[in-house]
Design a protein around this motif. Sequence first.
Motif, mmCIF file in Angstrom:
data_model
loop_
_atom_site.group_PDB
_atom_site.id
_atom_site.type_symbol
_atom_site.label_atom_id
_atom_site.label_comp_id
_atom_site.label_asym_id
_atom_site.label_seq_id
_atom_site.Cartn_x
_atom_site.Cartn_y
_atom_site.Cartn_z
ATOM 1 N N ASP A 189 0.818 -1.216 0.000
ATOM 2 C CA ASP A 189 0.000 0.000 0.000
ATOM 3 C C ASP A 189 0.851 1.265 0.000
ATOM 4 O OD1 ASP A 189 0.972 -0.317 2.553
ATOM 5 O OD2 ASP A 189 -0.912 0.133 3.562
ATOM 6 N N SER A 190 2.109 1.126 -0.379
ATOM 7 C CA SER A 190 3.006 2.268 -0.469
ATOM 8 C C SER A 190 4.012 1.976 -1.577
ATOM 9 C CB SER A 190 3.741 2.485 0.858
ATOM 10 O OG SER A 190 4.570 3.625 0.790
ATOM 11 N N GLY A 191 4.523 2.992 -2.192
ATOM 12 C CA GLY A 191 5.466 2.800 -3.277
ATOM 13 C C GLY A 191 6.903 2.854 -2.808
ATOM 14 N N ALA A 192 7.814 2.909 -3.773
ATOM 15 C CA ALA A 192 9.244 2.966 -3.498
ATOM 16 C C ALA A 192 9.765 4.384 -3.712
ATOM 17 C CB ALA A 192 9.994 1.997 -4.406
ATOM 18 N N ARG A 193 10.524 4.858 -2.758
ATOM 19 C CA ARG A 193 11.243 6.130 -2.865
ATOM 20 C C ARG A 193 12.706 5.785 -3.111
ATOM 21 N NH1 ARG A 193 8.141 10.417 -0.720
ATOM 22 N NH2 ARG A 193 6.281 9.612 0.277
ATOM 23 N N TRP A 194 13.294 6.411 -4.111
ATOM 24 C CA TRP A 194 14.684 6.144 -4.468
ATOM 25 C C TRP A 194 15.549 7.353 -4.145
ATOM 26 C CZ3 TRP A 194 16.537 1.487 -6.012
ATOM 27 C CH2 TRP A 194 15.601 0.532 -6.418
#
Length: 125
Positions: free
Chosen positions: A47-52
């Motif tokens: 329910d959350s994406g990836a931060r790069w």
Amino acid sequence: MLMKLCLLITACTCVSGVIVVTQNPPVLTLSTGQTATLDCNLDTVTDSGARWYKQIHGGVPQFVLYFYHPNSSPTYGSGYSSPKFNSNHKTKSDYSLIISNVDVDDSAVYYCKTFDSSAKEWVSQ
């Protein structure tokens, strides 16, 4: 002259409760002009994406982009944009950072990070 560059992804994993964020490959060596694909598995977080983030030796990590699977495109940090930097997902917990036409300025350590809503905390590798 053929130039080489190295993109380092830390080989360790971070455990927070039951969430284990992992990145692959641990080290990626490419020639100038090639495309780098860095993978991040968010374990059970869907329910959350990836931060790069990109960290140049001795520097502070810089926010590159955030991508969450329901969105059509990433949100970029200052100084980063498409088509040089992009992201996609294979599943709700498997994300990739794609760096096109790499050059020596792309040599750095790259981190992925996500938010674990069940534990109400950020988790990174």
